[in-house]
Motif scaffolding. Structure first.
Motif, short mmCIF file in Angstrom:
data_model
loop_
_atom_site.label_atom_id
_atom_site.label_comp_id
_atom_site.label_asym_id
_atom_site.label_seq_id
_atom_site.Cartn_x
_atom_site.Cartn_y
_atom_site.Cartn_z
N ASP A 1 0.84 -1.20 0.00
CA ASP A 1 0.00 0.00 0.00
C ASP A 1 0.87 1.25 0.00
O ASP A 1 0.60 2.23 -0.70
N ILE A 2 1.94 1.21 0.80
CA ILE A 2 2.87 2.35 0.88
C ILE A 2 3.60 2.53 -0.45
O ILE A 2 3.72 3.64 -0.97
N VAL A 3 4.08 1.42 -1.01
CA VAL A 3 4.81 1.48 -2.28
C VAL A 3 3.93 2.04 -3.38
O VAL A 3 4.35 2.93 -4.14
N GLU A 4 2.70 1.54 -3.49
CA GLU A 4 1.81 1.95 -4.58
C GLU A 4 1.24 3.35 -4.38
O GLU A 4 0.93 4.04 -5.36
N ALA A 5 1.14 3.78 -3.14
CA ALA A 5 0.59 5.12 -2.88
C ALA A 5 1.54 6.21 -3.38
O ALA A 5 1.10 7.30 -3.76
N GLY A 6 2.84 5.91 -3.35
CA GLY A 6 3.81 6.87 -3.85
C GLY A 6 4.08 8.03 -2.93
O GLY A 6 4.72 9.00 -3.31
#
Length: 305
Positions: free
Chosen positions: A66-71
């Motif tokens: 989630d953190i990676v994809e949220a940017g």
């Protein structure tokens, strides 16, 4: 929660990656770095990403993604790609390419320089830096005057961590594999650090190389063409469509008659054989150039060349 986690005050990390989480990981890896992750790689992926979860004090792979994809944390995408990238290299790896460089390619480069031209070489996917340093040392061994000529080597990688090591020009332990006593005496300075011998590349070799962070699947900021490109043991991680697109871009980035070196298990795809001719073991020469195709969807490189 395990006893060790309680003692260290850290949450227990999930023992498995769900099929859904792995599918998300594979999708991001393909989009951002062109890396193809087969289901058989799930154990490797778990091992490498567990380090990131541990560093962030997290327990869930889905929460991490989630953190990676949220940017929201741009650096974490870099850490994600870095964790999944295999950085195995040593000096003068697949030595036939360096022999070919010295015996076959170099004479034409010397002639170009003598006629007032410039020479540009590219180590694409340079990892810890052994490849570009090996290229520079090969050239200087054959012609020391090249250190004073208009010859430069661009070395790029998507992983900022390996680039930091490469820029330091310092190697020890297993990272010095491939070096002979003669090469060490000629191109390195020895020192000692914590009881271990450290080899530092001499400044004349370092000065020939510029290190930059670059995602091969994003826009390339380089404007000029290259006389030779080393892209070895890189495209093996990409799917065929991505490989073909990259080969077409390399053909456009090379001078007419420029050279492309691939890794020992890599071959030019049939659909681009009209752009290259086989010139030796995993060595190819351009026969014509064409307009580059669009890069694979992904983030632009943080670096520039």
């Amino acid at each position: 929660m395990s006893e060790l986690s309680i003692i260290k005050g850290r949450p227990a990390i999930e023992s498995t990656i769900s099929d859904q989480a792995f599918a998300r990981i594979a999708k991001i890896a393909l989009r951002e770095a062109g890396i193809v992750l087969a289901p058989s790689k799930i154990s490797m992926v778990k091992s490498r990403l567990t380090r990131r979860l541990r560093a962030l004090g997290m327990s869930s792979f889905d929460s991490y993604l989630d953190i990676v994809e949220a940017g929201t944390d741009q650096s974490e995408m870099g850490n994600f790609v870095s964790a999944l990238t295999t950085n195995v290299s040593h000096f003068f790896r697949e030595n036939h390419h360096f022999d070919f460089l010295a015996k076959v390619i170099l004479p034409s480069l010397q002639q170009k320089l003598a006629n007032g031209g410039k020479v540009r070489l590219w180590s694409a996917g340079c990892s810890n830096g052994q490849e570009p340093y090996s290229i520079a040392m090969t050239l200087l061994n054959a012609d020391p005057s090249l250190a004073r000529k208009n010859l430069k080597i661009l070395a790029t990688d998507i992983d900022p961590e390996v680039l930091t090591l490469a820029k330091s020009a310092q190697y020890k332990g297993s990272l010095t594999t491939g070096l002979t006593d003669e090469i060490i005496a000629k191109h390195f300075r020895k020192s000692e650090q914590d009881g271990e011998v450290v080899l530092t590349v001499n400044s004349d070799v370092q000065d020939m190389i510029s290190f930059r962070q670059l995602n091969l699947h994003a826009e390339w900021p380089m404007k000029g063409r290259f006389d030779a490109i080393f892209c070895r043991n890189v495209v093996i991680y990409f799917d065929e469509e991505t490989q073909v697109r990259l080969y077409r871009r390399y053909a456009q980035a090379l001078e007419e008659g420029g050279w492309l070196m691939l890794g020992h298990s890599e071959r030019i795809n049939d659909s681009v054989t009209s752009l290259f001719k086989n010139a030796g073991v995993t060595t190819y020469q351009t026969v014509r150039t064409e307009t580059p195709s669009s890069p694979v969807e992904g983030r632009n490189s943080k670096g520039s060349n």
